[in-house]
Design a protein around this motif. Structure first.
Motif, short mmCIF file in Angstrom:
data_model
loop_
_atom_site.label_atom_id
_atom_site.label_comp_id
_atom_site.label_asym_id
_atom_site.label_seq_id
_atom_site.Cartn_x
_atom_site.Cartn_y
_atom_site.Cartn_z
N ASP A 132 -15.41 -10.12 -8.84
CA ASP A 132 -13.50 -10.35 -8.95
C ASP A 132 -12.65 -9.10 -8.11
O ASP A 132 -13.19 -8.50 -7.23
CB ASP A 132 -13.14 -10.24 -10.47
CG ASP A 132 -11.73 -11.30 -10.61
OD1 ASP A 132 -11.95 -11.37 -9.65
OD2 ASP A 132 -11.74 -10.80 -11.87
N LEU A 134 -9.91 -6.33 -8.27
CA LEU A 134 -8.98 -5.70 -9.31
C LEU A 134 -7.45 -5.69 -8.48
O LEU A 134 -7.69 -4.88 -6.90
CB LEU A 134 -9.61 -4.85 -9.09
CG LEU A 134 -8.48 -3.46 -10.54
CD1 LEU A 134 -8.50 -4.37 -11.72
CD2 LEU A 134 -8.88 -2.21 -10.60
N THR A 196 -12.75 -4.43 -4.87
CA THR A 196 -13.60 -5.66 -5.26
C THR A 196 -14.98 -5.06 -5.93
O THR A 196 -15.66 -4.31 -5.17
CB THR A 196 -14.00 -7.03 -4.10
OG1 THR A 196 -14.59 -8.06 -4.92
CG2 THR A 196 -14.66 -6.10 -2.94
N ASP A 199 -16.66 -7.90 -12.42
CA ASP A 199 -15.53 -7.82 -13.21
C ASP A 199 -15.40 -6.59 -14.35
O ASP A 199 -14.35 -6.16 -14.30
CB ASP A 199 -14.81 -9.12 -13.87
CG ASP A 199 -16.10 -9.54 -14.12
OD1 ASP A 199 -17.01 -9.56 -14.47
OD2 ASP A 199 -15.35 -11.13 -14.81
N LEU A 202 -14.53 -3.63 -13.04
CA LEU A 202 -13.11 -3.22 -12.78
C LEU A 202 -12.25 -3.13 -14.15
O LEU A 202 -11.24 -2.24 -14.11
CB LEU A 202 -12.33 -4.50 -11.58
CG LEU A 202 -13.68 -4.81 -10.06
CD1 LEU A 202 -12.28 -6.01 -9.37
CD2 LEU A 202 -12.57 -4.00 -9.50
N ALA A 203 -12.70 -3.99 -15.18
CA ALA A 203 -12.11 -4.10 -16.41
C ALA A 203 -12.08 -2.41 -16.88
O ALA A 203 -10.99 -1.86 -17.30
CB ALA A 203 -12.57 -4.60 -16.77
N LEU A 217 -6.88 -8.18 -13.24
CA LEU A 217 -7.71 -8.31 -12.55
C LEU A 217 -7.58 -9.70 -12.33
O LEU A 217 -6.65 -10.77 -13.06
CB LEU A 217 -9.29 -8.72 -13.46
CG LEU A 217 -10.12 -7.81 -13.29
CD1 LEU A 217 -9.62 -6.77 -13.94
CD2 LEU A 217 -11.23 -7.52 -14.64
N TYR A 268 -9.39 -8.26 -19.88
CA TYR A 268 -10.88 -8.94 -19.66
C TYR A 268 -11.24 -10.24 -20.17
O TYR A 268 -10.80 -10.39 -21.55
CB TYR A 268 -12.10 -7.37 -19.65
CG TYR A 268 -13.41 -8.43 -18.98
CD1 TYR A 268 -13.41 -9.11 -17.96
CD2 TYR A 268 -14.15 -7.62 -19.52
CE1 TYR A 268 -14.54 -8.86 -17.16
CE2 TYR A 268 -15.48 -8.61 -19.53
CZ TYR A 268 -15.68 -8.80 -18.13
OH TYR A 268 -16.67 -9.30 -18.07
#
Length: 281
Positions: A132, A134, A196, A199, A202-203, A217, A268
């Motif tokens: 994903d 961010l 990237t 996810d 990133l979360a 996200l 998320y």
């Protein structure tokens, strides 16, 4: 038992050896990662540098979703939390750590794929993640194609940014930095427009106190990443026990609580818990 005469000097040496053994006899048992409980310790591989997943905190404790999952599994195997010895296992060394017996199992954003399954066995999967983006909370980037002529960050050597450039935004301007933490800092400062990777990772970063409310996200699901628990090749017994533990964790809602505790602040949108045993043959 046959007895033989010994000299006084030999007897003294023997007595000293027995005394030393009595004082230090617990060490080997506490470091045994192959036993099933019984007072010893279990060695578990995690990441040390991924907020929300596997992170060694300044006070020396460990936190994150992978840590919570591994702690639950260890308890089901017969080890309380204070009997877990956390071992840092970086991505490039995970297969070797299992083959050497450095750890009993690994919970470290370890995506299941055919190449890895030739070298290790997997329990799980226990989380379905997706590649994903961010971005800042006020960003107008809503699709990967929006990254054309934008600055996109990922870590050096990662395929994530290359995939975006190849498949979605050929005019994206790649910026590669040594760590995701540096990419997040670059995103905050405006040096890049997006970051990237998975996810879940990133979360985890977005959930850190200093970043709460600053990032979001994009929710694009650019790939499927099924995280599994890595086990030494051929150790079917441990794989089965871990699968049982994961099924119990999902069933008693401890899995949901761990997701909310570690990823909730980033809003998320996690997938439901995957079916244990899928993709693992």
């Amino acid at each position: 038992m046959k007895l033989r005469k010994v000299t006084a000097a030999s007897a003294a040496v023997l007595a000293l050896a027995l005394t030393a053994t009595a004082c230090g006899g617990d060490d080997s048992g506490d470091s045994d990662s192959s036993s099933s409980g019984g007072g010893g310790k279990i060695k578990v591989g995690i990441k040390y540098d991924q907020p929300g997943l596997g992170l060694k905190t300044p006070d020396g404790s460990f936190a994150g979703f992978d840590v919570d999952v591994a702690t639950y599994i260890a308890k089901e195997l017969g080890y309380e939390a204070d009997k877990i010895e956390w071992v840092e296992t970086k991505s490039a060394d995970r297969e070797n750590a299992l083959a050497r017996g450095d750890v009993k199992f690994i919970a470290a954003t370890y995506s299941i794929n055919d190449e890895r399954a030739q070298k290790v066995d997997f329990a799980g999967p226990y989380l379905l993640a997706h590649q994903d983006l961010l971005v800042k909370s006020d960003s107008d980037i809503t699709d990967a194609t929006d990254l054309n002529d934008k600055k996109l960050c990922s870590v050096t050597g990662s395929t994530s940014a290359q995939n975006v450039k190849k498949d979605f935004a050929p005019k994206a301007k790649l910026k590669q930095l040594p760590t995701y933490s540096e990419c997040v800092a670059a995103l905050q400062s405006g040096a890049v427009d997006a970051l990237t990777t998975d996810d879940s990772i990133l979360a985890g970063y977005a959930s850190q106190d200093q970043y709460k409310g600053k990032f979001k996200l994009a929710g694009l699901k650019l790939s499927n990443e099924n995280y599994g628990i890595g086990v030494k090749k051929g150790d079917t017994e441990t794989v089965n026990k871990i699968n049982d533990a994961l099924e119990k964790m999902v069933g008693d809602k401890a899995w949901d609580k761990a997701v909310e505790a570690n990823f909730g602040p980033a809003e998320y949108k996690n997938e439901p818990a995957p079916k244990i045993g899928d993709l693992v043959k």
